[in-house]
Design a protein around this motif. Structure first.
Motif, PDB file in Angstrom:
ATOM      1  N   LEU A   6     -64.957  10.494 -31.732  1.00  0.00           N
ATOM      2  CA  LEU A   6     -66.238   9.936 -31.342  1.00  0.00           C
ATOM      3  C   LEU A   6     -66.809   8.382 -31.472  1.00  0.00           C
ATOM      4  O   LEU A   6     -67.663   8.337 -31.008  1.00  0.00           O
ATOM      5  N   VAL A   7     -65.909   8.181 -31.689  1.00  0.00           N
ATOM      6  CA  VAL A   7     -65.711   6.591 -31.216  1.00  0.00           C
ATOM      7  C   VAL A   7     -65.941   6.378 -30.258  1.00  0.00           C
ATOM      8  O   VAL A   7     -65.146   5.993 -29.198  1.00  0.00           O
ATOM      9  N   THR A   8     -67.042   5.440 -29.327  1.00  0.00           N
ATOM     10  CA  THR A   8     -66.797   4.851 -28.032  1.00  0.00           C
ATOM     11  C   THR A   8     -66.055   3.169 -27.509  1.00  0.00           C
ATOM     12  O   THR A   8     -65.591   2.988 -28.194  1.00  0.00           O
ATOM     13  N   ASP A   9     -65.727   3.443 -26.513  1.00  0.00           N
ATOM     14  CA  ASP A   9     -65.243   1.978 -26.638  1.00  0.00           C
ATOM     15  C   ASP A   9     -66.173   0.828 -26.215  1.00  0.00           C
ATOM     16  O   ASP A   9     -65.420  -0.569 -26.998  1.00  0.00           O
ATOM     17  N   THR A  10     -67.100   0.717 -26.082  1.00  0.00           N
ATOM     18  CA  THR A  10     -68.026  -0.508 -26.921  1.00  0.00           C
ATOM     19  C   THR A  10     -68.073  -0.786 -28.812  1.00  0.00           C
ATOM     20  O   THR A  10     -67.815  -1.499 -28.520  1.00  0.00           O
ATOM     21  N   SER A  11     -68.186   0.179 -28.821  1.00  0.00           N
ATOM     22  CA  SER A  11     -67.786   0.513 -30.859  1.00  0.00           C
ATOM     23  C   SER A  11     -66.293  -0.380 -30.638  1.00  0.00           C
ATOM     24  O   SER A  11     -66.088  -0.676 -31.771  1.00  0.00           O
ATOM     25  N   ILE A  12     -65.017   0.267 -30.074  1.00  0.00           N
ATOM     26  CA  ILE A  12     -63.727  -0.518 -30.063  1.00  0.00           C
ATOM     27  C   ILE A  12     -64.347  -1.797 -29.914  1.00  0.00           C
ATOM     28  O   ILE A  12     -63.120  -3.006 -30.563  1.00  0.00           O
ATOM     29  N   GLN A  13     -64.742  -2.130 -29.051  1.00  0.00           N
ATOM     30  CA  GLN A  13     -65.096  -3.439 -28.881  1.00  0.00           C
ATOM     31  C   GLN A  13     -65.066  -4.696 -28.936  1.00  0.00           C
ATOM     32  O   GLN A  13     -64.593  -5.572 -30.116  1.00  0.00           O
ATOM     33  N   LEU A  14     -66.373  -3.760 -29.921  1.00  0.00           N
ATOM     34  CA  LEU A  14     -67.188  -4.936 -30.819  1.00  0.00           C
ATOM     35  C   LEU A  14     -66.454  -4.966 -32.283  1.00  0.00           C
ATOM     36  O   LEU A  14     -66.055  -6.127 -33.085  1.00  0.00           O
ATOM     37  N   ILE A  15     -65.716  -4.087 -32.544  1.00  0.00           N
ATOM     38  CA  ILE A  15     -65.559  -3.685 -34.237  1.00  0.00           C
ATOM     39  C   ILE A  15     -63.915  -4.600 -33.620  1.00  0.00           C
ATOM     40  O   ILE A  15     -63.910  -5.709 -34.562  1.00  0.00           O
ATOM     41  N   SER A  16     -63.314  -4.753 -32.461  1.00  0.00           N
ATOM     42  CA  SER A  16     -62.375  -5.591 -32.107  1.00  0.00           C
ATOM     43  C   SER A  16     -62.341  -7.520 -32.214  1.00  0.00           C
ATOM     44  O   SER A  16     -61.784  -8.219 -33.213  1.00  0.00           O
ATOM     45  N   GLU A  17     -63.475  -7.278 -31.793  1.00  0.00           N
ATOM     46  CA  GLU A  17     -64.898  -9.016 -31.719  1.00  0.00           C
ATOM     47  C   GLU A  17     -64.816  -8.989 -33.495  1.00  0.00           C
ATOM     48  O   GLU A  17     -64.617 -10.237 -33.418  1.00  0.00           O
ATOM     49  N   LEU A  18     -65.386  -8.951 -33.525  1.00  0.00           N
ATOM     50  CA  LEU A  18     -65.594  -8.629 -35.555  1.00  0.00           C
ATOM     51  C   LEU A  18     -64.582  -9.038 -35.844  1.00  0.00           C
ATOM     52  O   LEU A  18     -64.157  -9.924 -37.212  1.00  0.00           O
ATOM     53  N   PHE A  19     -63.578  -8.060 -36.096  1.00  0.00           N
ATOM     54  CA  PHE A  19     -61.963  -8.702 -36.648  1.00  0.00           C
ATOM     55  C   PHE A  19     -61.010  -9.095 -36.366  1.00  0.00           C
ATOM     56  O   PHE A  19     -60.427 -10.432 -36.798  1.00  0.00           O
ATOM     57  N   ARG A  20     -61.604 -10.270 -34.981  1.00  0.00           N
ATOM     58  CA  ARG A  20     -60.611 -11.477 -34.364  1.00  0.00           C
ATOM     59  C   ARG A  20     -61.028 -12.910 -35.280  1.00  0.00           C
ATOM     60  O   ARG A  20     -60.513 -13.454 -35.157  1.00  0.00           O
ATOM     61  N   THR A  21     -62.495 -12.193 -35.738  1.00  0.00           N
ATOM     62  CA  THR A  21     -62.579 -13.417 -36.822  1.00  0.00           C
ATOM     63  C   THR A  21     -62.124 -13.938 -37.837  1.00  0.00           C
ATOM     64  O   THR A  21     -62.576 -14.986 -38.509  1.00  0.00           O
ATOM     65  N   ILE A  22     -60.536 -12.969 -37.841  1.00  0.00           N
ATOM     66  CA  ILE A  22     -60.391 -13.090 -39.336  1.00  0.00           C
ATOM     67  C   ILE A  22     -59.167 -13.185 -39.488  1.00  0.00           C
ATOM     68  O   ILE A  22     -58.134 -12.956 -39.849  1.00  0.00           O
ATOM     69  N   GLY A  23     -58.268 -12.980 -37.604  1.00  0.00           N
ATOM     70  CA  GLY A  23     -57.130 -12.896 -37.701  1.00  0.00           C
ATOM     71  C   GLY A  23     -57.060 -12.640 -36.093  1.00  0.00           C
ATOM     72  O   GLY A  23     -58.284 -12.273 -35.095  1.00  0.00           O
ATOM     73  N   SER A  24     -56.243 -11.479 -35.964  1.00  0.00           N
ATOM     74  CA  SER A  24     -55.471 -11.002 -34.720  1.00  0.00           C
ATOM     75  C   SER A  24     -55.596  -9.343 -34.700  1.00  0.00           C
ATOM     76  O   SER A  24     -56.140  -8.652 -36.307  1.00  0.00           O
ATOM     77  N   VAL A  25     -55.838  -8.339 -33.326  1.00  0.00           N
ATOM     78  CA  VAL A  25     -56.550  -7.774 -34.497  1.00  0.00           C
ATOM     79  C   VAL A  25     -54.727  -6.395 -33.171  1.00  0.00           C
ATOM     80  O   VAL A  25     -54.611  -7.293 -32.228  1.00  0.00           O
ATOM     81  N   GLU A  26     -54.778  -5.357 -33.660  1.00  0.00           N
ATOM     82  CA  GLU A  26     -53.714  -3.878 -32.419  1.00  0.00           C
ATOM     83  C   GLU A  26     -54.404  -3.260 -32.435  1.00  0.00           C
ATOM     84  O   GLU A  26     -55.043  -2.482 -33.731  1.00  0.00           O
ATOM     85  N   VAL A  27     -54.827  -2.474 -31.966  1.00  0.00           N
ATOM     86  CA  VAL A  27     -55.368  -0.805 -31.222  1.00  0.00           C
ATOM     87  C   VAL A  27     -54.292   0.064 -31.456  1.00  0.00           C
ATOM     88  O   VAL A  27     -53.564  -0.288 -30.722  1.00  0.00           O
ATOM     89  N   VAL A  28     -53.732   1.110 -32.707  1.00  0.00           N
ATOM     90  CA  VAL A  28     -52.738   1.708 -32.561  1.00  0.00           C
ATOM     91  C   VAL A  28     -53.427   3.067 -33.046  1.00  0.00           C
ATOM     92  O   VAL A  28     -54.435   3.051 -33.466  1.00  0.00           O
ATOM     93  N   LYS A  29     -52.295   4.010 -32.914  1.00  0.00           N
ATOM     94  CA  LYS A  29     -52.929   5.347 -33.616  1.00  0.00           C
ATOM     95  C   LYS A  29     -52.823   5.280 -34.662  1.00  0.00           C
ATOM     96  O   LYS A  29     -52.468   5.261 -35.449  1.00  0.00           O
ATOM     97  N   ASP A  30     -53.398   6.516 -35.110  1.00  0.00           N
ATOM     98  CA  ASP A  30     -53.384   6.759 -36.799  1.00  0.00           C
ATOM     99  C   ASP A  30     -52.637   7.308 -37.604  1.00  0.00           C
ATOM    100  O   ASP A  30     -52.728   6.831 -38.582  1.00  0.00           O
ATOM    101  N   GLN A  31     -51.703   7.310 -37.025  1.00  0.00           N
ATOM    102  CA  GLN A  31     -50.440   8.132 -37.874  1.00  0.00           C
ATOM    103  C   GLN A  31     -50.042   6.709 -38.080  1.00  0.00           C
ATOM    104  O   GLN A  31     -48.375   7.134 -39.353  1.00  0.00           O
TER     105      GLN A  31
END
Length: 274
Positions: free
Chosen positions: A136-161
Motif C-alpha cells: 500500500l506504500v507509494t513510490d513517492t512515500s518510499i522516496q520521501l522516507i529514504s530522503e528523511l533517513f539519509r539525514t542520519i546515514g545511508s539507506v537500503e530498501v530490502v525485502k521484508d524477510q
C-alpha cells in the motif's frame, strides 16, 4: 508534512535530531508522545523544538506519518491503545526490531506501512538504515522516507524477510565493533600501552581501514591480503585468530542474533493475537 512519534527513547531522539538539523528537508511538523516519561518529552521539546501531543491532541488527526518508536516489548500493550487514534490516511513507520510487515499489517489493517531498521550511529548521522514496506506504500512515500533517513546515514530498501538479518547485522553491528575495539585495546594494554595510547592507536586503525574500503572500493579480502606478507606478523596474527575460531564465532553470532530477532517478533505477534 506532519509526523507524530509514539515513543521518545534514544532511537526516536536520534531520528528527530537528524531530521530537525537537515538543511535539505522540506519543512516538518514533528509531534511526540509516549506512555510515561514526561521528562523525556520536555527535553525533546526544548532541544529540538518539537510539539507534544498532550499540548495539541488534534495533531493526530492531521498526521501524514505515524512513527512507532516505543520499545518492542511494549508494543503488545501499546498497539491496542493507539490503533483507533491513527488516521486511516496516515502512513505508519515502524522502527520496532523484530516485528515484521505481516504482523503490523494484520493489526493496522489497510494502512500503508513502512518498516525501518536504523542503528544507534544515527545519533551522529552515521546510521546504516534498511527499509521495507507493504504493497500500500507509494513510490513517492518510499522516496520521501529514504530522503528523511539519509539525514542520519545511508539507506537500503530490502525485502521484508531480510529485515531479521538486517537487525542482526547492522542493527546490532555497532556493538560487535565496540566489542572488537575493547579486545584490541585490552591486547594493546597487555603489551604495555596506556589506555589513552591504546584507544588512539585502535580508533585510528579502525577509521583508516574503513576509509580504505570506502575510498578504494576494493574487496576486504583483497585489502587484507595486501597487508598479509608471507611469514610476517599479520599472517601470524590472522592464523592464530583462525585457529581460535574467529570465523565461526562471527558467523554464529550473526545467526544467533537473526534467530533472536525472529523470536522477539513472534513473541509480540503472539501477544497481540491473544
Amino acid at each position: 508534512m506532519n509526523i507524530v512519534f509514539f515513543g521518545a527513547g534514544s532511537m526516536a531522539e536520534a531520528i528527530i535530531s537528524g531530521w530537525t538539523a537537515s538543511p535539505t528537508l522540506p519543512p516538518l511538523s514533528i509531534c511526540v508522545t509516549n506512555k510515561s516519561d514526561h521528562e523525556a518529552l520536555i527535553r525533546l521539546k526544548e532541544t529540538y523544538g518539537v510539539s507534544l501531543v498532550s499540548d495539541s491532541p488534534e495533531i493526530l488527526e492531521q498526521a501524514d506519518y505515524i512513527v512507532l518508536a516505543m520499545k518492542p516489548k511494549d508494543a503488545a500493550e501499546a498497539f491496542p491503545l493507539i490503533k483507533n487514534r491513527i488516521p486511516k490516511n496516515s502512513t505508519i513507520i515502524s522502527v520496532l526490531a523484530g516485528i515484521d510487515i505481516d504482523t503490523l499489517s494484520d493489526f493496522f489493517t489497510n494502512q500503508p506501512i513502512i518498516r525501518v531498521m536504523p542503528n544507534t550511529s544515527a545519533t551522529i548521522g552515521k546510521s546504516a538504515t534498511a527499509i521495507s514496506h507493504n504493497a500500500l506504500v507509494t513510490d513517492t512515500s518510499i522516496q520521501l522516507i529514504s530522503e528523511l533517513f539519509r539525514t542520519i546515514g545511508s539507506v537500503e530498501v530490502v525485502k521484508d524477510q531480510m529485515m531479521h538479518a538486517v537487525t542482526a547485522l547492522s542493527g546490532s553491528g555497532p556493538a560487535y565493533i565496540y566489542y572488537v575495539t575493547e579486545l584490541l585495546e585490552r591486547a594493546a594494554m597487555e603489551h604495555g600501552f596506556t589506555a589513552e595510547e591504546a584507544r588512539a592507536l585502535v580508533l585510528q586503525t579502525l577509521d583508516g581501514a574503513v576509509s580504505m574500503m570506502k575510498e578504494t572500493k576494493q574487496e576486504p579480502a583483497t585489502l587484507r591480503k595486501r597487508v598479509t606478507s608471507p611469514g610476517g606478523t599479520t599472517e601470524a596474527g590472522l592464523k592464530a585468530m583462525a585457529e581460535c575460531g574467529m570465523e565461526h564465532a562471527i558467523l554464529t553470532g550473526i545467526d544467533a542474533a537473526t534467530k533472536q530477532s525472529k523470536v522477539l517478533g513472534q513473541n509480540v505477534k503472539d501477544s497481540i493475537s491473544r
